[in-house]
Design an enzyme around this catalytic site. Structure first.
Site, PDB file in Angstrom:
ATOM      1  N   CYS A   1      15.078  12.743 -49.757  1.00  0.00           N
ATOM      2  CA  CYS A   1      15.447  13.908 -48.977  1.00  0.00           C
ATOM      3  C   CYS A   1      16.426  13.564 -47.864  1.00  0.00           C
ATOM      4  O   CYS A   1      16.229  12.638 -47.105  1.00  0.00           O
ATOM      5  CB  CYS A   1      14.144  14.496 -48.457  1.00  0.00           C
ATOM      6  SG  CYS A   1      14.075  15.039 -46.794  1.00  0.00           S
TER       7      CYS A   1
ATOM      8  N   GLU B 142      19.930  20.777 -48.853  1.00  0.00           N
ATOM      9  CA  GLU B 142      19.713  20.015 -50.089  1.00  0.00           C
ATOM     10  C   GLU B 142      18.589  20.623 -50.906  1.00  0.00           C
ATOM     11  O   GLU B 142      17.569  21.030 -50.343  1.00  0.00           O
ATOM     12  CB  GLU B 142      19.267  18.603 -49.729  1.00  0.00           C
ATOM     13  CG  GLU B 142      20.392  17.644 -49.589  1.00  0.00           C
ATOM     14  CD  GLU B 142      19.870  16.226 -49.454  1.00  0.00           C
ATOM     15  OE1 GLU B 142      20.551  15.454 -48.810  1.00  0.00           O
ATOM     16  OE2 GLU B 142      18.790  15.916 -49.981  1.00  0.00           O
TER      17      GLU B 142
HETATM   18  S1  SF4 Z   1       9.678  13.310 -44.065  1.00  0.00           S
HETATM   19 FE1  SF4 Z   1       9.266  13.797 -41.889  1.00  0.00          FE
HETATM   20  S2  SF4 Z   1      11.312  13.841 -40.913  1.00  0.00           S
HETATM   21 FE2  SF4 Z   1      11.632  13.947 -43.149  1.00  0.00          FE
HETATM   22  S3  SF4 Z   1      11.805  16.140 -43.581  1.00  0.00           S
HETATM   23 FE3  SF4 Z   1       9.640  15.558 -43.918  1.00  0.00          FE
HETATM   24  S4  SF4 Z   1       8.623  15.945 -41.941  1.00  0.00           S
HETATM   25 FE4  SF4 Z   1      10.830  15.940 -41.547  1.00  0.00          FE
END
Ligand code: SF4
Length: 356
Positions: free
Chosen positions: A338, A94
């Site tokens: 994300c 992504e």
């Molecule tokens: S928020 Fe935490 S689990 Fe999500 S991509 Fe970033 S480091 Fe990884």
């Protein structure tokens, strides 16, 4: 030569491009022509590189991977945010493009958010990527190609890159740093316009400090005490807040660069004024800018903080002398957080292209 051994043009710095060109029996200056096609034009088709001799274009098609990503989905939100899902031979990635401001020549600033891993092993409790687990590291070439493909597709020069998409950059340190240098030297994005975001991998912070780069380092804190952070950001059990702060102090002393503290506000979990005060005590005299991020609902148990509590949290920090901004929510209606778009795609849920 197997496919995996073929060089990936978007991952080659100038000296390796030149070595490749010479190995193909071409004069060294062809490396600059090739670099322009790849890093400035975002061209991934050797046959379209019109100022290269036909024989060299054929050699390139036979011996290198010009591009490795293919666009699977693209969605655009009302605020202009575009979310891309790229296919790779073993997984999906992504990336997000965010235009800011509208001048006569287009947006003043265009920020690309890219992924450094497919999935993520850190497993933050509120993150769709973390929920899906870790699959593999992304190469430097694949990171740069995300930027180049979005730039070519959107028709706007990308001015800033944030390594804040899927993955923990410091668990893929070498490839991430190689991408930083390629984006800076080959694509031409200023080091101060690059931001690395980590969940708090202390050895990575220390290693980066020693490189003394002028990029921005953002640390995701999300909780002002170890008990809560152990739950929200499980890597805290290995690198607790006191160790993390010490590494941040050293980072500032070595680079002179103020750090960013990222804090996702979760309703009734980490967004109360006493937690803002605890965060302020933890920051102390460390020169940081706090980015407060209203939670973008994923398929987790967490909810978005009410606007009044977001405002209050910010006011507590500012009153204590810590500059803080609330990040404007971007592209929420297109699975802006994300990992969400990828998750829906891989679960076979409809994710149509075009305007949301
Ligand atoms: S928020 Fe935490 S689990 Fe999500 S991509 Fe970033 S480091 Fe990884």
């Amino acid at each position: 030569m197997t496919e995996t051994e073929r060089p990936h043009l978007a991952g080659l710095p100038a000296d390796r491009l030149e070595a490749l060109v010479v190995a193909a029996g071409q004069p060294g200056y062809r490396a600059r022509q090739l670099a322009r096609w790849v890093f400035k034009e975002g061209c991934f088709a050797p046959e379209a590189m019109s100022d290269l001799p036909a024989g060299f274009r054929e050699w390139l098609a036979a011996h290198v991977d010009a591009g490795r990503l293919r666009l699977l989905q693209r969605r655009e939100a009302r605020d202009g945010t575009r979310k891309y899902l790229f296919g790779h031979r073993d997984g999906t990635l992504e990336s997000v493009l965010m235009p800011y401001g509208e001048g006569l020549d287009g947006p003043d600033r265009v920020t690309a958010c890219i992924s450094t891993q497919v999935g993520c092993a850190v497993g933050c409790a509120f993150c769709a990527t973390g929920l899906a687990g870790f699959q593999r590291n992304v190469t430097a070439g694949d990171m740069v190609e995300q930027v180049l493909r979005m730039q070519a597709e959107a028709g706007h020069r990308i001015t800033n890159v944030v390594f804040m998409g899927m993955g923990e950059p410091f668990l893929n340190y070498d490839e991430t740093l190689a991408a930083v240098h390629l984006l800076n030297k080959s694509v031409g994005i200023g080091m101060r316009h690059l931001t690395l975001s980590t969940s708090g991998i202390v050895p990575g912070i220390r290693r980066l400090a020693a490189e003394r780069l002028q990029l921005t380092l953002a640390i995701s804190i999300h909780a002002p005490d170890d008990a809560l952070r152990d739950r929200l950001v499980p890597i805290n059990r290995k690198y607790p807040l006191a160790d993390l702060r010490e590494a941040m102090v050293d980072y500032f002393e070595q680079t002179g660069r103020r750090l960013s503290v990222e804090y996702v506000l979760l309703d009734d979990v980490n967004d109360h004024p006493d937690q803002a005060r605890a965060l302020s005590r933890w920051i102390g005299d460390l020169p940081v800018h706090v980015n407060l991020i209203p939670f973008n609902a994923t398929d987790t148990v967490f909810r978005t903080s009410p606007p009044a509590r977001v405002r209050q949290f910010r006011e507590v920090l500012e009153a204590a002398g810590h500059p803080a901004t609330v990040r404007r929510e971007r592209g929420a209606e297109i699975d802006g957080a994300c990992g969400q778009l990828r998750r829906r795609y891989e679960e076979g849920q409809p994710v149509e292209s075009g305007k949301a």
